[in-house]
Design a protein around this motif. Structure first.
Motif, mmCIF file in Angstrom:
data_model
loop_
_atom_site.group_PDB
_atom_site.id
_atom_site.type_symbol
_atom_site.label_atom_id
_atom_site.label_comp_id
_atom_site.label_asym_id
_atom_site.label_seq_id
_atom_site.Cartn_x
_atom_site.Cartn_y
_atom_site.Cartn_z
ATOM 1 N N GLU A 142 0.705 -1.191 0.096
ATOM 2 C CA GLU A 142 0.010 0.071 0.104
ATOM 3 C C GLU A 142 0.870 1.307 0.002
ATOM 4 O O GLU A 142 0.295 2.441 0.209
ATOM 5 C CB GLU A 142 -0.909 -0.014 1.142
ATOM 6 C CG GLU A 142 -0.165 -0.015 2.715
ATOM 7 C CD GLU A 142 -0.940 0.284 3.952
ATOM 8 O OE1 GLU A 142 -2.136 0.642 3.637
ATOM 9 O OE2 GLU A 142 -0.625 -0.199 4.747
ATOM 10 N N ARG A 143 2.119 1.151 -0.055
ATOM 11 C CA ARG A 143 3.185 2.350 -0.230
ATOM 12 C C ARG A 143 4.017 2.258 -1.155
ATOM 13 O O ARG A 143 4.586 0.971 -1.539
ATOM 14 C CB ARG A 143 3.826 2.537 1.248
ATOM 15 C CG ARG A 143 2.837 2.500 2.443
ATOM 16 C CD ARG A 143 3.564 2.696 3.869
ATOM 17 N NE ARG A 143 4.710 1.796 3.918
ATOM 18 C CZ ARG A 143 5.685 1.474 4.672
ATOM 19 N NH1 ARG A 143 5.739 2.739 5.593
ATOM 20 N NH2 ARG A 143 6.737 0.823 5.020
ATOM 21 N N ALA A 144 4.547 3.344 -1.688
ATOM 22 C CA ALA A 144 5.419 3.403 -2.898
ATOM 23 C C ALA A 144 6.683 2.923 -2.526
ATOM 24 O O ALA A 144 7.402 2.047 -3.207
ATOM 25 C CB ALA A 144 5.513 4.862 -3.282
ATOM 26 N N GLU A 145 7.239 2.926 -1.130
ATOM 27 C CA GLU A 145 8.400 2.537 -0.682
ATOM 28 C C GLU A 145 8.395 1.194 -0.512
ATOM 29 O O GLU A 145 9.522 0.464 -0.184
ATOM 30 C CB GLU A 145 8.873 3.238 0.706
ATOM 31 C CG GLU A 145 7.786 3.338 1.761
ATOM 32 C CD GLU A 145 6.821 4.487 1.713
ATOM 33 O OE1 GLU A 145 6.483 4.804 2.943
ATOM 34 O OE2 GLU A 145 6.591 4.828 0.718
ATOM 35 N N ASP A 146 7.438 0.323 -0.563
ATOM 36 C CA ASP A 146 7.400 -1.043 -0.700
ATOM 37 C C ASP A 146 6.885 -1.801 -1.844
ATOM 38 O O ASP A 146 6.995 -2.892 -1.717
ATOM 39 C CB ASP A 146 6.068 -1.411 0.370
ATOM 40 C CG ASP A 146 6.252 -1.024 1.796
ATOM 41 O OD1 ASP A 146 7.175 -1.004 2.343
ATOM 42 O OD2 ASP A 146 5.214 -0.891 2.499
ATOM 43 N N LEU A 147 7.135 -1.034 -2.894
ATOM 44 C CA LEU A 147 6.697 -1.536 -4.377
ATOM 45 C C LEU A 147 7.879 -2.428 -4.684
ATOM 46 O O LEU A 147 7.686 -3.676 -5.223
ATOM 47 C CB LEU A 147 6.895 -0.577 -5.301
ATOM 48 C CG LEU A 147 5.563 0.513 -5.340
ATOM 49 C CD1 LEU A 147 5.699 1.749 -6.313
ATOM 50 C CD2 LEU A 147 4.328 -0.445 -5.623
ATOM 51 N N HIS A 148 9.191 -2.426 -4.014
ATOM 52 C CA HIS A 148 10.402 -3.375 -4.280
ATOM 53 C C HIS A 148 9.951 -4.799 -3.712
ATOM 54 O O HIS A 148 10.712 -5.546 -4.190
ATOM 55 C CB HIS A 148 11.615 -2.832 -3.693
ATOM 56 C CG HIS A 148 11.740 -2.718 -2.086
ATOM 57 N ND1 HIS A 148 10.965 -2.005 -1.399
ATOM 58 C CD2 HIS A 148 12.106 -3.557 -1.412
ATOM 59 C CE1 HIS A 148 11.123 -1.985 -0.347
ATOM 60 N NE2 HIS A 148 11.927 -3.265 -0.033
ATOM 61 N N ARG A 149 9.046 -4.785 -2.675
ATOM 62 C CA ARG A 149 8.731 -6.218 -2.206
ATOM 63 C C ARG A 149 7.904 -7.009 -3.250
ATOM 64 O O ARG A 149 7.695 -8.119 -3.054
ATOM 65 C CB ARG A 149 7.970 -6.160 -0.976
ATOM 66 C CG ARG A 149 8.853 -5.081 -0.006
ATOM 67 C CD ARG A 149 7.906 -5.134 1.421
ATOM 68 N NE ARG A 149 8.701 -4.366 2.639
ATOM 69 C CZ ARG A 149 8.420 -4.186 3.503
ATOM 70 N NH1 ARG A 149 7.138 -4.464 3.878
ATOM 71 N NH2 ARG A 149 8.855 -3.563 4.471
ATOM 72 N N LEU A 150 7.506 -6.430 -4.173
ATOM 73 C CA LEU A 150 6.437 -7.369 -5.151
ATOM 74 C C LEU A 150 7.235 -8.001 -6.181
ATOM 75 O O LEU A 150 8.218 -7.442 -6.653
ATOM 76 C CB LEU A 150 5.508 -6.275 -6.026
ATOM 77 C CG LEU A 150 4.637 -5.628 -5.183
ATOM 78 C CD1 LEU A 150 3.662 -4.633 -5.704
ATOM 79 C CD2 LEU A 150 3.407 -6.287 -4.203
ATOM 80 N N PRO A 151 6.820 -8.911 -6.439
ATOM 81 C CA PRO A 151 7.636 -9.798 -7.773
ATOM 82 C C PRO A 151 7.537 -8.897 -8.943
ATOM 83 O O PRO A 151 6.581 -8.545 -9.179
ATOM 84 C CB PRO A 151 7.092 -11.106 -7.642
ATOM 85 C CG PRO A 151 5.746 -10.802 -6.870
ATOM 86 C CD PRO A 151 5.812 -9.738 -6.274
ATOM 87 N N GLU A 152 8.375 -9.207 -9.853
ATOM 88 C CA GLU A 152 8.520 -8.629 -11.098
ATOM 89 C C GLU A 152 7.366 -9.253 -12.005
ATOM 90 O O GLU A 152 6.977 -10.508 -11.896
ATOM 91 C CB GLU A 152 9.636 -8.764 -12.013
ATOM 92 C CG GLU A 152 10.025 -8.238 -13.367
ATOM 93 C CD GLU A 152 11.374 -8.552 -13.732
ATOM 94 O OE1 GLU A 152 11.330 -8.350 -15.190
ATOM 95 O OE2 GLU A 152 12.013 -9.027 -13.360
ATOM 96 N N ALA A 153 6.548 -8.363 -12.749
ATOM 97 C CA ALA A 153 5.372 -8.679 -13.493
ATOM 98 C C ALA A 153 5.208 -7.836 -14.525
ATOM 99 O O ALA A 153 5.842 -6.779 -14.482
ATOM 100 C CB ALA A 153 4.246 -8.792 -12.590
#
Length: 275
Positions: A117-128
């Protein structure tokens, strides 16, 4: 309480659903419930004003609350203040409380589509190839968008969730009354998600679904666990519906429909007795 409990059954009989007629489901269920309960139907906008004359309120196909959020909030507040019995009970942790559960389950390591839910956590998502952006209070794909990764940083976060878009093989739903599994349906064609067919779950499939039923801690109520079969073969949670899940009863054989209705009657009686 009278010998025949009085139920106020909340439904929007005119709700427009693509490829489905929600009203048919409620006509079938209320016809069965009338054998055991005194019953009246009402629109969700009328529930708060009418509920005092009944032993319990049963919320069924009432449509996305985004369309009547103020009235729904007033209904919840009035029911809580007066101690009105509501089925499903209002302490559900799934969609009834918004999409926060997707974040909580992600953080707890459950098999769910990863959600931040935060821009700073986007790196936690797998590549898609693309990412799904949806409002926390969304329902029925309202407000859903698909964006490229480079577009995500510029979003106004706070009421948004971001997930990778999963190239799933199919979606499957597991339907429960209380903690008892009733049936499963799936959409073999991802492009026609509303065309459902009976699905025979494996023991692992049911273990997957029961993890979320157990997590939600609702002793009584109807719940639907929506999942997708990821490319690697594993199931991932899409949604945990515990407010007013559509049941697609027209897609199951008659004996399954009757067994579900009997389970619902048993659940309602146990809910009224326990309360």
């Amino acid at each position: 309480m009278s010998a025949r409990p009085r139920l106020l059954y909340v439904t929007d009989l005119a709700y427009p659903a693509r490829g489905r007629r929600y009203c048919d489901e409620d006509i079938h269920l209320t016809a069965r419930l009338r054998a055991d309960f005194d019953l009246a139907l009402c629109h969700p906008l009328d529930a708060a004003a009418l509920m005092d004359g009944f032993d319990a309120v049963v919320v069924r196909n009432s449509g996305p609350v985004l369309g009547y959020q103020e009235a729904y909030d007033a209904f919840r507040e009035r029911a809580t203040a007066r101690g009105t019995l509501v089925y499903n009970p209002l302490h559900g942790r799934g969609d009834m409380a918004g999409k926060q559960y997707l974040l909580d389950l992600t953080a707890a390591g459950y098999p769910v589509i990863p959600t931040v839910e935060r821009a700073e956590d986007l790196h936690r998502l797998p590549e898609a190839a693309a990412y799904a952006v949806k409002p926390k209070a969304g329902a029925d794909s309202i407000g859903l968008r698909f964006l490229a990764y480079e577009e995500l940083a510029g979003l106004s976060y706070g009421e948004l969730l971001v997930q990778p878009r999963v190239d799933f093989r199919y979606e499957v739903s597991f339907y429960f009354v209380d903690d008892r599994f009733q049936y499963a349906l799936y959409a073999p064609d991802p492009e026609r998600r509303w065309v459902l067919e009976p699905y025979e779950p494996t023991a692992d499939d049911l273990d997957f679904a029961r993890r979320f039923i157990d997590w939600n801690t609702l002793d009584h109520g109807i719940q639907r666990v929506d999942a997708c079969r990821a490319p690697g073969g594993e199931l991932l949670l899409v949604e945990l519906e515990d407010l007013n899940p559509y049941l697609s009863l027209d897609r199951v054989p008659e004996p399954v429909r009757e067994r579900f209705a009997d389970a619902l009657v048993h659940s309602l009686r146990a809910f009224l007795k326990a309360s």
